[in-house]
Write an enzyme that holds these catalytic residues in place. Structure first.
Site, short mmCIF file in Angstrom:
data_model
loop_
_atom_site.label_atom_id
_atom_site.label_comp_id
_atom_site.label_asym_id
_atom_site.label_seq_id
_atom_site.Cartn_x
_atom_site.Cartn_y
_atom_site.Cartn_z
CG ASP A 69 -6.73 -0.40 9.79
OD1 ASP A 69 -5.86 -1.11 10.31
OD2 ASP A 69 -7.23 -0.66 8.68
CG ASP B 260 -5.43 -3.86 -2.45
OD1 ASP B 260 -5.64 -5.04 -2.80
OD2 ASP B 260 -4.97 -3.57 -1.32
CE LYS C 298 -9.84 3.08 7.68
NZ LYS C 298 -10.38 1.75 7.33
CD GLU D 38 1.79 0.86 7.69
OE1 GLU D 38 1.36 0.78 6.52
OE2 GLU D 38 1.72 -0.07 8.49
CG ASP D 39 -1.03 1.97 3.02
OD1 ASP D 39 -0.69 1.58 4.15
OD2 ASP D 39 -1.60 1.20 2.21
NE ARG E 211 -2.02 -3.09 -4.07
CZ ARG E 211 -2.06 -3.16 -2.75
NH1 ARG E 211 -1.94 -2.07 -2.03
NH2 ARG E 211 -2.25 -4.31 -2.15
CG PHE F 159 -12.51 -0.90 2.69
CD1 PHE F 159 -11.50 -1.61 3.32
CD2 PHE F 159 -12.58 -0.91 1.31
CE1 PHE F 159 -10.58 -2.34 2.57
CE2 PHE F 159 -11.67 -1.64 0.56
CZ PHE F 159 -10.67 -2.35 1.20
CB ILE F 160 -10.29 4.54 1.83
CG1 ILE F 160 -9.02 4.25 2.62
CG2 ILE F 160 -11.28 5.37 2.65
CD1 ILE F 160 -8.22 5.50 3.03
N GLY G 33 0.76 -1.23 0.00
CA GLY G 33 0.00 0.00 0.00
C GLY G 33 0.79 1.28 0.00
#
Length: 176
Positions: free
Chosen positions: A104, A160, A132, A100-101, A166, A153-154, A46
Protein backbone atom coordinates in the site's frame (compact mmCIF):
# COMPACT_ATOMS: atom_id res chain seq x y z
CA UNK A 1 -20.22 -11.55 5.91
CA UNK A 2 -17.77 -12.28 8.72
CA UNK A 3 -17.09 -10.62 12.07
CA UNK A 4 -13.52 -10.14 13.34
CA UNK A 5 -13.24 -8.42 16.71
CA UNK A 6 -15.43 -5.31 16.45
CA UNK A 7 -15.56 -5.08 12.63
CA UNK A 8 -17.57 -6.69 9.85
CA UNK A 9 -16.11 -7.76 6.52
CA UNK A 10 -17.77 -8.71 3.23
CA UNK A 11 -16.49 -11.05 0.47
CA UNK A 12 -14.13 -9.30 -1.94
CA UNK A 13 -11.70 -11.63 -3.80
CA UNK A 14 -12.32 -15.34 -4.31
CA UNK A 15 -9.80 -18.13 -3.78
CA UNK A 16 -10.03 -18.83 -7.53
CA UNK A 17 -9.03 -15.23 -8.39
CA UNK A 18 -6.10 -15.49 -5.95
CA UNK A 19 -4.91 -18.76 -7.53
CA UNK A 20 -5.07 -17.20 -11.00
CA UNK A 21 -3.10 -14.11 -9.89
CA UNK A 22 -0.38 -16.23 -8.26
CA UNK A 23 -0.09 -18.44 -11.37
CA UNK A 24 0.34 -15.30 -13.51
CA UNK A 25 3.13 -13.99 -11.24
CA UNK A 26 4.86 -17.39 -11.16
CA UNK A 27 4.97 -17.60 -14.96
CA UNK A 28 6.43 -14.08 -15.19
CA UNK A 29 9.13 -14.84 -12.60
CA UNK A 30 9.98 -18.19 -14.23
CA UNK A 31 10.48 -16.41 -17.55
CA UNK A 32 12.66 -13.70 -15.99
CA UNK A 33 14.86 -16.14 -14.06
CA UNK A 34 14.98 -19.04 -16.53
CA UNK A 35 18.74 -19.57 -16.07
CA UNK A 36 19.03 -18.71 -12.37
CA UNK A 37 18.09 -20.00 -8.96
CA UNK A 38 16.38 -17.06 -7.30
CA UNK A 39 15.88 -16.64 -3.57
CA UNK A 40 12.29 -15.83 -2.71
CA UNK A 41 12.08 -13.74 0.45
CA UNK A 42 8.63 -13.69 2.01
CA UNK A 43 7.67 -10.81 4.25
CA UNK A 44 6.04 -12.19 7.39
CA UNK A 45 3.50 -12.52 8.74
CA UNK A 46 1.13 -11.69 5.92
CA UNK A 47 2.95 -13.33 3.00
CA UNK A 48 3.20 -16.86 4.39
CA UNK A 49 0.24 -18.13 2.33
CA UNK A 50 1.35 -16.30 -0.83
CA UNK A 51 4.88 -17.72 -0.54
CA UNK A 52 3.62 -21.26 0.07
CA UNK A 53 1.30 -21.23 -2.93
CA UNK A 54 3.86 -19.39 -5.09
CA UNK A 55 6.67 -21.89 -4.53
CA UNK A 56 4.31 -24.86 -4.96
CA UNK A 57 3.63 -23.61 -8.49
CA UNK A 58 7.23 -22.56 -9.26
CA UNK A 59 8.67 -25.41 -11.36
CA UNK A 60 12.34 -24.39 -11.41
CA UNK A 61 15.02 -24.49 -8.71
CA UNK A 62 14.64 -21.81 -6.05
CA UNK A 63 15.40 -21.04 -2.43
CA UNK A 64 13.03 -19.60 0.15
CA UNK A 65 13.75 -17.32 3.10
CA UNK A 66 11.69 -15.01 5.29
CA UNK A 67 12.01 -11.66 6.96
CA UNK A 68 9.53 -10.25 9.46
CA UNK A 69 8.53 -6.62 9.17
CA UNK A 70 5.67 -4.76 10.86
CA UNK A 71 3.99 -1.48 9.94
CA UNK A 72 0.32 -1.92 10.88
CA UNK A 73 -1.69 -1.49 14.05
CA UNK A 74 -5.37 -2.32 13.72
CA UNK A 75 -6.57 -1.10 10.32
CA UNK A 76 -3.98 1.68 9.86
CA UNK A 77 -0.38 1.90 8.76
CA UNK A 78 1.88 3.35 11.44
CA UNK A 79 4.19 4.78 8.72
CA UNK A 80 7.01 3.25 10.74
CA UNK A 81 8.48 -0.09 9.65
CA UNK A 82 10.12 -2.33 12.22
CA UNK A 83 12.34 -5.29 11.35
CA UNK A 84 11.31 -8.00 13.80
CA UNK A 85 13.19 -10.97 12.32
CA UNK A 86 16.12 -10.17 10.04
CA UNK A 87 17.87 -12.05 7.28
CA UNK A 88 20.45 -14.62 8.29
CA UNK A 89 22.20 -15.62 5.07
CA UNK A 90 24.54 -14.11 2.51
CA UNK A 91 22.74 -12.77 -0.57
CA UNK A 92 25.84 -11.39 -2.32
CA UNK A 93 25.57 -11.82 -6.09
CA UNK A 94 22.20 -13.58 -5.83
CA UNK A 95 18.86 -12.73 -7.43
CA UNK A 96 16.30 -11.87 -4.78
CA UNK A 97 12.55 -11.68 -5.32
CA UNK A 98 10.68 -10.16 -2.40
CA UNK A 99 7.22 -11.72 -2.07
CA UNK A 100 4.69 -9.46 -0.37
CA UNK A 101 1.07 -10.11 0.44
CA UNK A 102 0.12 -6.46 -0.10
CA UNK A 103 1.78 -3.18 -1.01
CA UNK A 104 0.00 0.00 0.00
CA UNK A 105 2.12 2.98 1.14
CA UNK A 106 5.39 1.33 0.10
CA UNK A 107 7.15 2.07 3.39
CA UNK A 108 8.16 -1.57 3.87
CA UNK A 109 9.62 -1.67 0.35
CA UNK A 110 11.92 1.28 1.13
CA UNK A 111 13.29 -0.58 4.15
CA UNK A 112 13.71 -3.80 2.16
CA UNK A 113 15.46 -2.08 -0.74
CA UNK A 114 17.96 -0.46 1.64
CA UNK A 115 18.53 -3.72 3.46
CA UNK A 116 19.23 -5.71 0.30
CA UNK A 117 21.31 -2.94 -1.28
CA UNK A 118 23.76 -3.49 1.58
CA UNK A 119 23.75 -7.21 0.69
CA UNK A 120 25.11 -6.54 -2.84
CA UNK A 121 22.47 -8.62 -4.58
CA UNK A 122 22.62 -9.22 -8.34
CA UNK A 123 18.91 -8.54 -8.95
CA UNK A 124 16.31 -7.12 -6.55
CA UNK A 125 12.72 -7.66 -7.68
CA UNK A 126 9.41 -7.19 -5.90
CA UNK A 127 6.31 -9.34 -6.28
CA UNK A 128 3.05 -8.57 -4.50
CA UNK A 129 -0.24 -10.38 -4.61
CA UNK A 130 -2.25 -7.22 -3.85
CA UNK A 131 -1.35 -3.66 -4.80
CA UNK A 132 -3.14 -0.45 -3.78
CA UNK A 133 -2.08 2.14 -6.40
CA UNK A 134 -4.09 4.91 -4.69
CA UNK A 135 -2.14 4.44 -1.45
CA UNK A 136 1.33 3.91 -2.99
CA UNK A 137 3.66 6.83 -2.16
CA UNK A 138 7.08 5.61 -3.31
CA UNK A 139 8.95 5.40 -6.60
CA UNK A 140 10.27 1.87 -6.20
CA UNK A 141 9.25 -0.32 -9.14
CA UNK A 142 6.99 -3.24 -8.32
CA UNK A 143 7.96 -5.91 -10.83
CA UNK A 144 5.14 -8.43 -10.44
CA UNK A 145 1.59 -7.51 -9.40
CA UNK A 146 -1.14 -10.09 -8.89
CA UNK A 147 -4.25 -7.94 -8.35
CA UNK A 148 -4.69 -4.17 -8.18
CA UNK A 149 -7.25 -3.20 -5.56
CA UNK A 150 -8.79 0.04 -4.25
CA UNK A 151 -7.47 1.55 -1.03
CA UNK A 152 -9.69 -0.58 1.23
CA UNK A 153 -8.73 -2.54 4.32
CA UNK A 154 -8.75 -6.28 3.58
CA UNK A 155 -8.33 -9.52 5.52
CA UNK A 156 -7.87 -13.16 4.63
CA UNK A 157 -5.29 -15.21 2.77
CA UNK A 158 -2.57 -14.23 5.24
CA UNK A 159 -3.80 -10.69 5.94
CA UNK A 160 -5.21 -9.98 9.37
CA UNK A 161 -7.12 -7.56 11.51
CA UNK A 162 -5.42 -7.53 14.91
CA UNK A 163 -4.39 -11.17 14.54
CA UNK A 164 -7.61 -12.60 13.13
CA UNK A 165 -8.51 -13.59 9.58
CA UNK A 166 -5.16 -14.84 8.25
CA UNK A 167 -6.53 -18.38 7.83
CA UNK A 168 -9.34 -17.42 5.45
CA UNK A 169 -8.81 -18.87 1.94
CA UNK A 170 -10.41 -15.82 0.28
CA UNK A 171 -10.22 -12.07 0.89
CA UNK A 172 -12.79 -9.86 2.59
CA UNK A 173 -12.98 -6.08 2.73
CA UNK A 174 -14.13 -3.91 5.60
CA UNK A 175 -17.88 -3.34 5.41
CA UNK A 176 -18.70 0.31 4.71
Amino acid sequence: MIQLHDKQFVPFISAKEIDFAIAKMVSQVEADFADETPIFVGVLNGAFMVVADFVKQYKKPCEVSFIKMASYEGTSSTNEVKQLIGINQDFTGRSVVIIEDIVDTGNTLVELKELFKKQNVKHFKIATLFFKPEAYQKDIKIDYIGIRIPNKFIVGYGLDYDGLGRNLPEVYKLKE
